[in-house]
Design an enzyme around this catalytic site. Structure first.
Site, PDB file in Angstrom:
ATOM      1  N   SER A 194     -19.750 -25.222 -12.134  1.00  0.00           N
ATOM      2  CA  SER A 194     -20.498 -25.941 -13.168  1.00  0.00           C
ATOM      3  C   SER A 194     -21.441 -26.780 -12.789  1.00  0.00           C
ATOM      4  O   SER A 194     -21.535 -27.251 -11.959  1.00  0.00           O
ATOM      5  CB  SER A 194     -19.346 -27.008 -14.627  1.00  0.00           C
ATOM      6  OG  SER A 194     -18.545 -26.127 -14.968  1.00  0.00           O
TER       7      SER A 194
HETATM    8  N1  SAH Z   1     -14.123 -25.730 -13.560  1.00  0.00           N
HETATM    9  C1  SAH Z   1     -14.092 -24.499 -13.091  1.00  0.00           C
HETATM   10  C2  SAH Z   1     -15.377 -23.753 -13.304  1.00  0.00           C
HETATM   11  C3  SAH Z   1     -15.208 -22.359 -12.726  1.00  0.00           C
HETATM   12  S1  SAH Z   1     -16.016 -21.633 -14.453  1.00  0.00           S
HETATM   13  C4  SAH Z   1     -15.275 -25.564 -11.507  1.00  0.00           C
HETATM   14  O1  SAH Z   1     -15.134 -26.663 -11.654  1.00  0.00           O
HETATM   15  O2  SAH Z   1     -16.198 -25.225 -10.460  1.00  0.00           O
HETATM   16  C5  SAH Z   1     -14.987 -21.025 -15.033  1.00  0.00           C
HETATM   17  C6  SAH Z   1     -13.603 -20.407 -14.355  1.00  0.00           C
HETATM   18  O3  SAH Z   1     -12.376 -20.174 -15.289  1.00  0.00           O
HETATM   19  C7  SAH Z   1     -14.254 -18.946 -13.293  1.00  0.00           C
HETATM   20  O4  SAH Z   1     -13.352 -19.151 -11.827  1.00  0.00           O
HETATM   21  C8  SAH Z   1     -13.108 -17.890 -14.421  1.00  0.00           C
HETATM   22  O5  SAH Z   1     -12.361 -17.083 -13.073  1.00  0.00           O
HETATM   23  C9  SAH Z   1     -11.828 -18.820 -14.668  1.00  0.00           C
HETATM   24  N2  SAH Z   1     -10.926 -17.540 -15.755  1.00  0.00           N
HETATM   25  C10 SAH Z   1     -11.517 -17.373 -16.622  1.00  0.00           C
HETATM   26  N3  SAH Z   1     -10.770 -17.220 -17.506  1.00  0.00           N
HETATM   27  C11 SAH Z   1      -9.679 -17.604 -17.386  1.00  0.00           C
HETATM   28  C12 SAH Z   1      -7.926 -17.431 -17.961  1.00  0.00           C
HETATM   29  N4  SAH Z   1      -8.174 -16.972 -19.087  1.00  0.00           N
HETATM   30  N5  SAH Z   1      -7.104 -17.844 -17.307  1.00  0.00           N
HETATM   31  C13 SAH Z   1      -7.487 -19.403 -16.102  1.00  0.00           C
HETATM   32  N6  SAH Z   1      -8.804 -19.096 -15.760  1.00  0.00           N
HETATM   33  C14 SAH Z   1      -9.717 -17.561 -16.272  1.00  0.00           C
END
Ligand code: SAH
Length: 214
Positions: free
Chosen positions: A64
């Site tokens: 993000s």
């Molecule tokens: N907090 C992260 C942001 C990553 S983007 C950071 O600091 O880098 C969002 C993430 O959510 C992705 O890696 C995606 O694979 C994950 N995601 C999407 N749906 C999900 C679910 N149902 N359970 C767990 N993770 C999920």
């Protein structure tokens, strides 16, 4: 790669940029000044680590934008020792920010590749949240309830299991909407049956998906 004086300087600038954009919580700004974001980036994007933008991290996902991380973390109102559940470990950067703020962090990722990478990366840096590979829609009831829940992917609606796992008096921050964008929603759990919801503006996240992906 190391954390050099140059990186520290770039982080200071980033913190000032985020402060100008409206983030006031000093605990959040201090955490951003401490966590080496360049160590969470894909090699092709390392030179942009301290730009206030989102970048690809593999598996079609993104780390993000720092402002968004700061905004969500500020809304979450975290205190040391709070039990925090994060949905969407991704690069692990947000989890590191929460650990840096003294929270007891439980983080779930549905993409195995990212789960494995984030775990080894964070542990290598001395950050030890509890990592889970699974579907965040289900939460992690065995360790709940949580004082704080942070969802870092865009949810079509608020998963009921997450509300169940939120402590009374607790707070959840979750972007809710479809692929065109989401509203940043804060849900306060007033009692076992009542919640209070507030909206904090539009953002764009990758979608919260059901199930897991090998
Ligand atoms: N907090 C992260 C942001 C990553 S983007 C950071 O600091 O880098 C969002 C993430 O959510 C992705 O890696 C995606 O694979 C994950 N995601 C999407 N749906 C999900 C679910 N149902 N359970 C767990 N993770 C999920």
């Amino acid at each position: 790669m190391e954390d050099s004086f140059r990186h520290k300087g770039l982080r200071k600038k980033l913190v000032e940029e985020i402060r100008k954009k409206g983030i006031t919580d000093e605990q959040v700004l201090t955490a951003i000044s401490k966590v080496p974001r360049h160590l969470f980036m894909e090699s092709g994007f390392i030179n942009f680590s301290y730009k206030d933008s989102a970048f690809p991290i593999g598996a079609g996902q993104t780390i993000s934008q720092p402002y968004t991380v700061a905004f969500q973390t500020e809304l979450l109102q975290v205190s040391p020792m709070d039990k925090v559940l994060e949905i969407g470990t991704g690069s692990g950067y947000q989890a590191a920010i929460l650990v840096e703020m003294g929270a007891k962090v439980f983080t779930i990722e549905r993409q195995r590749e990212l789960f494995v990478k984030a775990k080894s990366q964070l542990e290598g840096l001395g950050y030890y949240p509890h990592f889970f590979y699974g579907d965040g829609y289900l939460g992690m009831p065995s360790y709940g309830p949580y004082k704080r829940i942070l969802v870092t992917a865009g949810a079509p609606s608020v998963p009921t299991k997450l509300i169940e796992q939120l402590e009374v008096g607790g707070r959840m921050v979750i972007p809710v909407g479809d692929g065109s964008g989401q509203d940043m929603i804060v849900i306060e759990k007033i009692s076992d049956t009542e919640t209070k919801t507030t909206n904090h503006g539009r953002f764009i996240f990758v979608p919260l998906l059901k199930g897991t992906n090998k």
